[in-house]
Write an enzyme that holds these catalytic residues in place. Structure first.
Site, PDB file in Angstrom:
ATOM      1  CB  SER A 125    -100.674  48.325 -10.407  1.00 15.11           C
ATOM      2  OG  SER A 125    -101.823  47.849 -11.058  1.00 15.11           O
ATOM      3  CE1 TYR A 150     -99.221  45.410 -13.865  1.00 13.09           C
ATOM      4  CE2 TYR A 150     -97.066  46.265 -14.473  1.00 13.09           C
ATOM      5  CZ  TYR A 150     -98.355  46.462 -13.996  1.00 13.09           C
ATOM      6  OH  TYR A 150     -98.758  47.722 -13.652  1.00 13.09           O
ATOM      7  CE  LYS A 154     -95.936  48.316 -11.538  1.00 14.62           C
ATOM      8  NZ  LYS A 154     -94.956  49.424 -11.617  1.00 14.62           N
TER       9      LYS A 154
HETATM   10  C1  WQD Z   1    -109.922  46.873 -18.892  1.00 11.47           C
HETATM   11  C2  WQD Z   1    -111.191  46.094 -19.217  1.00 11.47           C
HETATM   12  C3  WQD Z   1    -110.807  43.963 -20.242  1.00 11.47           C
HETATM   13  C4  WQD Z   1    -109.132  45.492 -23.959  1.00 11.47           C
HETATM   14  C5  WQD Z   1    -104.297  46.454 -16.769  1.00 11.47           C
HETATM   15  C6  WQD Z   1    -103.253  46.128 -15.735  1.00 11.47           C
HETATM   16  C7  WQD Z   1    -103.124  47.267 -14.774  1.00 11.47           C
HETATM   17  C8  WQD Z   1    -102.807  48.512 -15.550  1.00 11.47           C
HETATM   18  C9  WQD Z   1    -103.962  48.808 -16.506  1.00 11.47           C
HETATM   19  C10 WQD Z   1    -100.480  48.919 -15.958  1.00 11.47           C
HETATM   20  C11 WQD Z   1    -111.061  44.614 -18.903  1.00 11.47           C
HETATM   21  C12 WQD Z   1    -111.548  44.898 -21.194  1.00 11.47           C
HETATM   22  C13 WQD Z   1    -109.675  45.417 -22.688  1.00 11.47           C
HETATM   23  C14 WQD Z   1    -109.898  45.067 -25.077  1.00 11.47           C
HETATM   24  C15 WQD Z   1    -111.718  44.536 -23.611  1.00 11.47           C
HETATM   25  N1  WQD Z   1    -101.624  48.333 -16.293  1.00 11.47           N
HETATM   26  N2  WQD Z   1    -110.941  44.953 -22.532  1.00 11.47           N
HETATM   27  N3  WQD Z   1    -111.171  44.615 -24.860  1.00 11.47           N
HETATM   28  O1  WQD Z   1    -106.671  44.677 -17.444  1.00 11.47           O
HETATM   29  O2  WQD Z   1    -108.022  46.289 -15.992  1.00 11.47           O
HETATM   30  O3  WQD Z   1    -105.540  46.555 -16.132  1.00 11.47           O
HETATM   31  O4  WQD Z   1    -104.021  47.678 -17.407  1.00 11.47           O
HETATM   32  O5  WQD Z   1    -100.253  49.632 -15.047  1.00 11.47           O
HETATM   33  O6  WQD Z   1    -102.095  46.999 -13.858  1.00 11.47           O
HETATM   34  O7  WQD Z   1    -103.670  44.986 -15.014  1.00 11.47           O
HETATM   35  O8  WQD Z   1    -106.946  47.116 -18.103  1.00 11.47           O
HETATM   36  O9  WQD Z   1    -107.550  48.236 -20.201  1.00 11.47           O
HETATM   37  O10 WQD Z   1    -106.522  45.911 -20.313  1.00 11.47           O
HETATM   38  O11 WQD Z   1    -108.851  46.175 -19.499  1.00 11.47           O
HETATM   39  O12 WQD Z   1    -112.867  44.113 -23.430  1.00 11.47           O
HETATM   40  O13 WQD Z   1    -109.461  45.110 -26.266  1.00 11.47           O
HETATM   41  O14 WQD Z   1    -111.433  46.186 -20.613  1.00 11.47           O
HETATM   42  O15 WQD Z   1    -111.355  42.663 -20.314  1.00 11.47           O
HETATM   43  O16 WQD Z   1    -112.303  44.172 -18.430  1.00 11.47           O
HETATM   44  P1  WQD Z   1    -106.872  46.048 -16.907  1.00 11.47           P
HETATM   45  P2  WQD Z   1    -107.413  46.876 -19.609  1.00 11.47           P
END
Ligand code: WQD
Length: 338
Positions: A125, A150, A154
């Site tokens: 990741s 997590y 990785k």
């Molecule tokens: C994306 C953006 C949030 C939810 C994580 C893991 C990564 C992979 C993908 C597993 C961010 C914003 C999110 C919400 C929001 N996981 N957001 N409201 O955190 O980039 O990555 O998931 O493999 O390893 O780190 O993904 O989709 O959680 O967030 O504003 O209800 O959307 O702040 O900026 P992230 P995400």
């Protein structure tokens, strides 16, 4: 040859099984169904006409892993997705993550080291980069101190594989560092099935769009970005699945330059949270109900991939845009809520 796909009933795993079958590989899935459902097998079969072999098995049970490889001597290729992946949960339950994500990896690698030639694709990741200093992020960007157990699993996973490959010349491995996977298969037969309240942005958007969630909370609009919201590299899950097949074929064809390689798998384009919302509103024709709230702890500001190495060395390139992927995510959401 037969390919083992661990976590093959999961979101990325199931899409990868479809692409493997499309390329003529015979697949066997191991999944413990802790975050997936056996009905996904029917979805895969509906797409490819072939139901993959499946074993419900907890990879934390070492003797069961040994027994599996005894029974499947012809499995010499493994794509390893099975892992716990909720960043927040990993902070509350670190030992669950170290046992499940590291212990199982070690058991599988021990089995592959017994073979006279083995190929291993690891689900890594972009989390390993933390907040990278420069955009776009290349594979040479420094791996930073993980922000969560997590992310640490990785980083440790990559190191364990690298160390093992150093002393096991017949083990050939590739780590794929995913950016943000999203979307669903064009057939509408498989897609993302988050259990409970979605942690990730895209399923929360589509569930809000369909009325399952009251409103989306946007975690902060005071970041140093053009519109103040975080930027990510949202990659269509079918593009991502195809990258796994290309990586496996690279190893099977002996085209790898060393027996441990790392590739970023993204589109190379960064999109903000608000841009993701706008893409949903465009493809759905619906206004999304959202509000700006405080930042989420642990979030980084910006991450998007430099895809030069994947494009030029691996020979893979993402073909779909955020909007196209969001369209498939929306079609899937509507189908599963019918
Ligand atoms: C994306 C953006 C949030 C939810 C994580 C893991 C990564 C992979 C993908 C597993 C961010 C914003 C999110 C919400 C929001 N996981 N957001 N409201 O955190 O980039 O990555 O998931 O493999 O390893 O780190 O993904 O989709 O959680 O967030 O504003 O209800 O959307 O702040 O900026 P992230 P995400």
């Amino acid at each position: 040859m037969k390919v083992l796909v661990t976590g093959g009933l999961g979101f990325i795993g199931s899409h990868t099984v479809v692409e493997l079958q499309n390329k003529g590989f015979e697949v066997v899935i191991i999944d413990d169904c802790s975050n997936s459902d056996e009905s996904v097998l029917d979805g895969i079969e509906a797409i490819t006409g072939k139901k993959p072999a499946y074993e419900k098995l907890d990879l934390k049970e070492k003797h069961k892993v040994e027994d599996f490889f005894q029974r499947y001597q012809d499995v010499t290729g493994v794509i390893h997705f099975a892992a716990s992946k909720a960043v927040g949960e990993s902070v509350e339950k670190p030992l669950l993550y170290y046992e499940n994500n590291i212990g199982t990896l070690v058991y599988i690698l021990k089995e592959l080291c017994k073979k006279n030639k083995a190929s291993f694709i690891f689900s890594s990741s972009c989390t390993v980069y933390g907040q990278a200093d420069e955009m776009p992020i290349t594979e040479d960007a420094p791996v930073k101190v993980a922000e969560s157990p997590y992310g640490n699993t990785k980083q440790m996973g990559e190191e364990i594989i690298a160390d093992t490959c150093k002393v096991t010349p017949d083990l050939n491995a590739i780590a794929l560092r995913y950016f943000n996977p999203m979307g669903a298969h064009p057939s509408g037969e498989i897609g993302e099935l988050p259990k409970g309240v979605p942690q990730n942005l895209v399923p929360f958007i589509t569930q809000t769009g369909i009325g399952l969630r009251e409103e989306l909370s946007v975690f902060g609009d005071d970041y140093p970005t053009p519109d103040g919201t975080c930027i990510r590299d949202y990659i269509y899950v079918v593009d991502l699945a195809k990258a796994h097949v290309v990586a496996l074929e690279r190893l099977l064809n002996g085209n790898n330059e060393s027996n441990y390689e790392v590739f970023n798998v993204g589109t190379g384009t960064g999109s903000s949270v608000l841009e993701a919302i706008q893409s949903f509103e465009k493809v759905s024709g619906r206004k999304l109900n959202y509000k700006i709230v405080d930042r989420r702890a642990g979030d980084i500001t910006t991450a998007y991939a430099d895809t030069t190495k994947a494009n030029k060395v691996l020979g893979w390139k993402a073909e779909y845009t955020l909007e196209q992927a969001m369209n498939y995510a929306w079609i899937w959401e509507q189908k599963i809520r019918d």
